[in-house]
Design a protein around this motif. Structure first.
Motif, mmCIF file in Angstrom:
data_model
loop_
_atom_site.group_PDB
_atom_site.id
_atom_site.type_symbol
_atom_site.label_atom_id
_atom_site.label_comp_id
_atom_site.label_asym_id
_atom_site.label_seq_id
_atom_site.Cartn_x
_atom_site.Cartn_y
_atom_site.Cartn_z
ATOM 1 N N LYS A 1 -86.055 55.904 121.129
ATOM 2 C CA LYS A 1 -85.964 54.662 121.885
ATOM 3 C C LYS A 1 -85.508 53.546 120.949
ATOM 4 C CE LYS A 1 -89.703 55.727 125.113
ATOM 5 N NZ LYS A 1 -91.008 55.262 125.613
ATOM 6 N N PRO A 2 -84.634 52.662 121.459
ATOM 7 C CA PRO A 2 -84.213 51.537 120.612
ATOM 8 C C PRO A 2 -85.340 50.515 120.504
ATOM 9 C CG PRO A 2 -83.298 51.288 122.804
ATOM 10 C CD PRO A 2 -84.001 52.620 122.775
ATOM 11 N N ILE A 3 -85.366 49.768 119.414
ATOM 12 C CA ILE A 3 -86.305 48.661 119.307
ATOM 13 C C ILE A 3 -85.921 47.660 120.389
ATOM 14 C CG2 ILE A 3 -87.045 46.714 117.881
ATOM 15 C CD1 ILE A 3 -86.922 48.529 115.477
ATOM 16 N N ALA A 4 -86.904 47.291 121.210
ATOM 17 C CA ALA A 4 -86.649 46.420 122.351
ATOM 18 C C ALA A 4 -86.115 45.061 121.908
ATOM 19 C CB ALA A 4 -87.926 46.246 123.164
ATOM 20 N N TYR A 5 -85.058 44.615 122.539
ATOM 21 C CA TYR A 5 -84.464 43.293 122.339
ATOM 22 C C TYR A 5 -84.100 42.996 120.883
ATOM 23 C CZ TYR A 5 -85.939 42.703 127.132
ATOM 24 O OH TYR A 5 -86.107 42.877 128.470
ATOM 25 N N ALA A 6 -83.663 44.029 120.164
ATOM 26 C CA ALA A 6 -83.263 43.846 118.762
ATOM 27 C C ALA A 6 -82.035 42.947 118.683
ATOM 28 C CB ALA A 6 -82.972 45.190 118.116
ATOM 29 N N SER A 7 -82.021 42.087 117.665
ATOM 30 C CA SER A 7 -80.864 41.221 117.450
ATOM 31 C C SER A 7 -80.086 41.631 116.197
ATOM 32 C CB SER A 7 -81.288 39.760 117.352
ATOM 33 O OG SER A 7 -82.280 39.592 116.365
ATOM 34 N N THR A 8 -80.777 42.200 115.206
ATOM 35 C CA THR A 8 -80.103 42.660 113.996
ATOM 36 C C THR A 8 -80.849 43.858 113.417
ATOM 37 O OG1 THR A 8 -81.394 41.351 112.426
ATOM 38 C CG2 THR A 8 -79.446 40.300 113.351
ATOM 39 N N HIS A 9 -80.135 44.631 112.629
ATOM 40 C CA HIS A 9 -80.786 45.587 111.720
ATOM 41 C C HIS A 9 -79.893 45.708 110.483
ATOM 42 C CE1 HIS A 9 -78.163 48.749 113.535
ATOM 43 N NE2 HIS A 9 -78.201 49.228 112.309
ATOM 44 N N THR A 10 -80.541 45.989 109.360
ATOM 45 C CA THR A 10 -79.827 46.139 108.098
ATOM 46 C C THR A 10 -80.280 47.428 107.436
ATOM 47 O OG1 THR A 10 -79.740 43.736 107.805
ATOM 48 C CG2 THR A 10 -79.368 45.089 105.846
ATOM 49 N N LEU A 11 -79.341 48.264 107.075
ATOM 50 C CA LEU A 11 -79.617 49.493 106.340
ATOM 51 C C LEU A 11 -79.194 49.267 104.895
ATOM 52 C CD1 LEU A 11 -80.231 52.546 106.038
ATOM 53 C CD2 LEU A 11 -77.884 52.976 106.810
ATOM 54 N N SER A 12 -80.137 49.454 103.970
ATOM 55 C CA SER A 12 -79.853 49.295 102.541
ATOM 56 C C SER A 12 -80.076 50.620 101.831
ATOM 57 C CB SER A 12 -80.784 48.246 101.921
ATOM 58 O OG SER A 12 -80.633 47.008 102.551
ATOM 59 N N ILE A 13 -79.101 51.026 101.022
ATOM 60 C CA ILE A 13 -79.208 52.233 100.218
ATOM 61 C C ILE A 13 -79.103 51.798 98.761
ATOM 62 C CG2 ILE A 13 -78.235 54.506 99.716
ATOM 63 C CD1 ILE A 13 -76.928 54.358 102.536
ATOM 64 N N ASN A 14 -80.067 52.197 97.951
ATOM 65 C CA ASN A 14 -80.138 51.733 96.564
ATOM 66 C C ASN A 14 -80.281 52.907 95.609
ATOM 67 O OD1 ASN A 14 -80.422 48.797 97.243
ATOM 68 N ND2 ASN A 14 -82.229 49.583 98.279
ATOM 69 N N GLY A 15 -79.846 52.684 94.390
ATOM 70 C CA GLY A 15 -80.024 53.671 93.328
ATOM 71 C C GLY A 15 -80.796 53.063 92.171
ATOM 72 N N ASP A 16 -81.830 53.755 91.731
ATOM 73 C CA ASP A 16 -82.544 53.318 90.532
ATOM 74 C C ASP A 16 -81.620 53.514 89.333
ATOM 75 O OD1 ASP A 16 -84.803 52.876 92.081
ATOM 76 O OD2 ASP A 16 -85.698 54.812 91.605
ATOM 77 N N THR A 17 -81.800 52.696 88.324
ATOM 78 C CA THR A 17 -80.978 52.855 87.133
ATOM 79 C C THR A 17 -81.828 53.340 85.960
ATOM 80 O OG1 THR A 17 -81.276 50.526 86.544
ATOM 81 C CG2 THR A 17 -79.315 51.091 87.807
ATOM 82 N N ILE A 18 -81.193 54.124 85.132
ATOM 83 C CA ILE A 18 -81.825 54.607 83.903
ATOM 84 C C ILE A 18 -81.020 54.027 82.743
ATOM 85 C CG2 ILE A 18 -82.404 56.641 82.527
ATOM 86 C CD1 ILE A 18 -82.356 58.228 85.220
ATOM 87 N N ASP A 19 -81.682 53.259 81.929
ATOM 88 C CA ASP A 19 -81.016 52.602 80.795
ATOM 89 C C ASP A 19 -80.668 53.652 79.745
ATOM 90 O OD1 ASP A 19 -80.202 51.043 78.640
ATOM 91 O OD2 ASP A 19 -81.825 49.586 78.881
ATOM 92 N N THR A 20 -79.386 53.781 79.454
ATOM 93 C CA THR A 20 -78.924 54.742 78.445
ATOM 94 C C THR A 20 -78.330 54.022 77.232
ATOM 95 O OG1 THR A 20 -76.764 54.922 79.503
ATOM 96 C CG2 THR A 20 -78.450 56.509 80.183
ATOM 97 N N SER A 21 -78.654 52.734 77.118
ATOM 98 C CA SER A 21 -78.114 51.945 76.008
ATOM 99 C C SER A 21 -78.620 52.462 74.664
ATOM 100 C CB SER A 21 -78.529 50.481 76.156
ATOM 101 O OG SER A 21 -78.074 49.967 77.384
ATOM 102 N N SER A 22 -77.749 52.354 73.699
ATOM 103 C CA SER A 22 -78.110 52.755 72.335
ATOM 104 C C SER A 22 -77.405 51.806 71.368
ATOM 105 C CB SER A 22 -77.679 54.200 72.075
ATOM 106 O OG SER A 22 -76.261 54.285 72.046
ATOM 107 N N LYS A 23 -77.587 52.049 70.118
ATOM 108 C CA LYS A 23 -76.900 51.238 69.110
ATOM 109 C C LYS A 23 -75.388 51.390 69.225
ATOM 110 C CE LYS A 23 -80.659 51.391 65.763
ATOM 111 N NZ LYS A 23 -81.062 51.795 64.416
ATOM 112 N N MET A 24 -74.944 52.502 69.816
ATOM 113 C CA MET A 24 -73.514 52.746 69.973
ATOM 114 C C MET A 24 -72.923 52.042 71.198
ATOM 115 S SD MET A 24 -73.388 56.757 69.128
ATOM 116 C CE MET A 24 -74.418 57.436 67.855
ATOM 117 N N SER A 25 -73.767 51.399 72.008
ATOM 118 C CA SER A 25 -73.292 50.736 73.229
ATOM 119 C C SER A 25 -72.639 49.396 72.961
ATOM 120 C CB SER A 25 -74.463 50.530 74.196
ATOM 121 O OG SER A 25 -75.057 51.749 74.530
ATOM 122 N N GLY A 26 -72.859 48.843 71.785
ATOM 123 C CA GLY A 26 -72.296 47.529 71.492
ATOM 124 C C GLY A 26 -73.061 46.436 72.225
ATOM 125 N N ALA A 27 -72.353 45.427 72.697
ATOM 126 C CA ALA A 27 -72.974 44.265 73.322
ATOM 127 C C ALA A 27 -73.335 44.489 74.792
ATOM 128 C CB ALA A 27 -72.044 43.064 73.212
#
Length: 158
Positions: free
Chosen positions: A30-56
């Motif tokens: 069933k649809p949400i009654a009298y809906a005016s908007t919906h937003t679907l967000s898809i996200n990715g977690d990040t894994i920091d792979t920085s090292s001394k070789m990454s520079g700035a």
């Protein structure tokens, strides 16, 4: 391949957020009654792979993915709909619910989901449900659904 706005684009009112309601072995959406908007967000977690070789500049890998749906609607007092009261009961049950995003069947007075129009589906938990009542305006509500597991695809036809 040429672009054609009339057939390529999807109007916002053509997609609705549907909530699964299971009775016995049968799930209806069933649809949400009298809906005016919906937003679907898809996200990715990040894994920091920085090292001394990454520079700035920092470097990252993409880790686990997650998704979330939010929806805004007018508050309906009609029973039998996916209204604020029904959503509140589903939240109180503290169980995952099934959702689909898609278009209603043509000429359907109750906005029955056209299963050939599904663009997303999955299992989610309700993490927030709010109601707003402003003087001189209609009452509104908002819901936040946190996806649990895979967000499935569909093929939009609208």
């Amino acid at each position: 391949m040429a672009f054609n706005q009339k057939t390529d684009l999807i109007k916002g009112e053509a997609l609705l957020l549907y909530i699964g309601e299971t009775v016995g072995e049968v799930t209806t959406y069933k649809p949400i009654a009298y809906a005016s908007t919906h937003t679907l967000s898809i996200n990715g977690d990040t894994i920091d792979t920085s090292s001394k070789m990454s520079g700035a500049w920092k470097e990252f890998f993409v880790g686990q993915l997650n998704w979330q749906v939010t929806s805004e609607s007018l508050v309906s007092k009609t029973s039998g709909q996916m209204s604020y009261k029904t959503l509140k009961s589903l939240m109180a049950a503290r169980e995952p619910i099934l959702i689909k995003i898609g278009s209603p069947q043509a000429a359907s007075a109750d906005f029955t989901l056209d299963t050939s129009s599904e663009v997303a589906s999955g299992s989610a938990i309700i993490t927030s449900l709010e109601q707003t009542a402003t003087n001189g305006e209609l009452c509104t509500s908002s819901i936040t659904l946190q996806g649990t597991g895979v967000l499935g695809d569909g093929t939009p036809t609208t």
